[in-house]
Design a protein around this motif. Structure first.
Motif, PDB file in Angstrom:
ATOM      1  N   ARG A  30       0.833  -1.203   0.000  1.00 13.74           N
ATOM      2  CA  ARG A  30       0.000   0.000   0.000  1.00 13.74           C
ATOM      3  C   ARG A  30       0.868   1.253   0.000  1.00 13.74           C
ATOM      4  O   ARG A  30       0.560   2.237  -0.690  1.00 13.74           O
ATOM      5  N   ASP A  31       1.951   1.224   0.739  1.00 11.53           N
ATOM      6  CA  ASP A  31       2.853   2.376   0.770  1.00 11.53           C
ATOM      7  C   ASP A  31       3.460   2.631  -0.617  1.00 11.53           C
ATOM      8  O   ASP A  31       3.592   3.783  -1.040  1.00 11.53           O
ATOM      9  N   ALA A  32       3.825   1.558  -1.304  1.00 14.84           N
ATOM     10  CA  ALA A  32       4.400   1.695  -2.642  1.00 14.84           C
ATOM     11  C   ALA A  32       3.378   2.265  -3.615  1.00 14.84           C
ATOM     12  O   ALA A  32       3.694   3.123  -4.449  1.00 14.84           O
ATOM     13  N   SER A  33       2.131   1.816  -3.506  1.00 19.59           N
ATOM     14  CA  SER A  33       1.066   2.325  -4.360  1.00 19.59           C
ATOM     15  C   SER A  33       0.841   3.810  -4.121  1.00 19.59           C
ATOM     16  O   SER A  33       0.680   4.596  -5.067  1.00 19.59           O
ATOM     17  N   ARG A  34       0.862   4.207  -2.856  1.00 21.57           N
ATOM     18  CA  ARG A  34       0.678   5.624  -2.522  1.00 21.57           C
ATOM     19  C   ARG A  34       1.795   6.478  -3.120  1.00 21.57           C
ATOM     20  O   ARG A  34       1.568   7.615  -3.539  1.00 21.57           O
ATOM     21  N   ALA A  35       2.985   5.909  -3.198  1.00 24.96           N
ATOM     22  CA  ALA A  35       4.132   6.628  -3.757  1.00 24.96           C
ATOM     23  C   ALA A  35       4.194   6.539  -5.283  1.00 24.96           C
ATOM     24  O   ALA A  35       4.964   7.268  -5.912  1.00 24.96           O
TER      25      ALA A  35
END
Length: 255
Positions: free
Chosen positions: A223-228
């Motif tokens: 999820r963090d990677a998607s947000r970035a």
């Protein structure tokens, strides 16, 4: 060139995450990789910070231009991403209108399969993100692929989508006169819950050799990677989900 479609007739199972993660790992390993977004919702397109509502050229234009010729060169619709070795054929919401148009255009189910022959020397891998509903876009995604990757949540409600998808796979395989080689990929697996453990056992009983031997665990780093807007392997290379996807990819490449 290998063509892999990621599809399931249930949303929220990690289709786009699987496409982005596998595509990012392939690119990081030096493979020329094209990602194709055939979902009108455009989640894969949005991942790379493109707005599906504002895109001028998309997969929809490929279908439009193929109306008369049946096969067109897809390179004119492909865009570069910010990541080496990774290109994208984006989606736009008007893809949702193709089912209404399909009746007036013969051969609409084979547009992607026919067009990708033009880029066989340009890419090592093509990954297709399919919409979760059966229609001309899913038919294109399944008809074009060498292998189907079917993400399935390790939960009870996922089994209805799995059964529907397996019926669709059988139907498309008979239509193209060649069975579809598929592999079920358990995603968002939580070893702490009884439901995940019992659901995985049910998948093992139902799918047999068509089920990958391991799982993709729940991992907030995805999820963090998607947000970035960054492929997970380039954001958190040693996260548990990226390591699991890497193991899955090694399996696909060497089986």
């Amino acid at each position: 060139m290998k063509i892999w479609t990621v599809s399931n007739q249930k949303g929220g199972v990690g289709k786009t995450t699987t496409v982005v993660t596998l595509g990012g790992i392939l690119a990081a390993w030096g493979f020329r990789t094209l990602l194709i977004d055939l979902d009108p919702h455009g989640s894969l397109t949005s991942y790379f910070r493109l707005n599906p509502d504002e895109i001028k050229i998309s997969a929809y234009n490929l279908f439009q231009d193929a109306g008369a010729k049946k096969a067109v060169d897809p390179r004119r619709y492909v865009v570069e991403t910010a990541f080496d070795g990774l290109q994208l054929l984006p989606a736009s919401p008007v893809l949702a209108t193709l089912d209404r148009q399909a009746g007036a255009m013969d051969g609409m189910g084979l547009v992607i399969a026919a067009s990708l022959g033009a880029v066989s020397d340009d890419f090592d891998f093509i990954l297709i993100d399919s919409p979760p509903m059966l229609g001309v876009l899913m038919v294109n995604a399944l008809a074009a692929c060498d292998r189907l990757i079917m993400p399935v949540l390790a939960e009870y409600l996922a089994f209805k989508g799995l059964e529907r998808m397996l019926r669709t796979v059988d139907m498309i395989g008979r239509s193209r006169r060649k069975p579809i080689d598929y592999l079920v990929l358990p995603t968002m697996f939580d070893r702490r819950t009884k439901e995940s453990q019992e659901s995985l056992q049910m998948l093992q009983e139902r799918c047999g050799n068509n089920l990958w031997r391991s799982v993709i665990p729940v991992d907030t780093r995805l999820r963090d990677a998607s947000r970035a807007g960054v492929p997970p392997v380039m954001f958190a290379a040693h996260s548990k989900a990226v390591l699991a996807y890497s193991e899955f990819l090694e399996f696909l490449l060497h089986e």
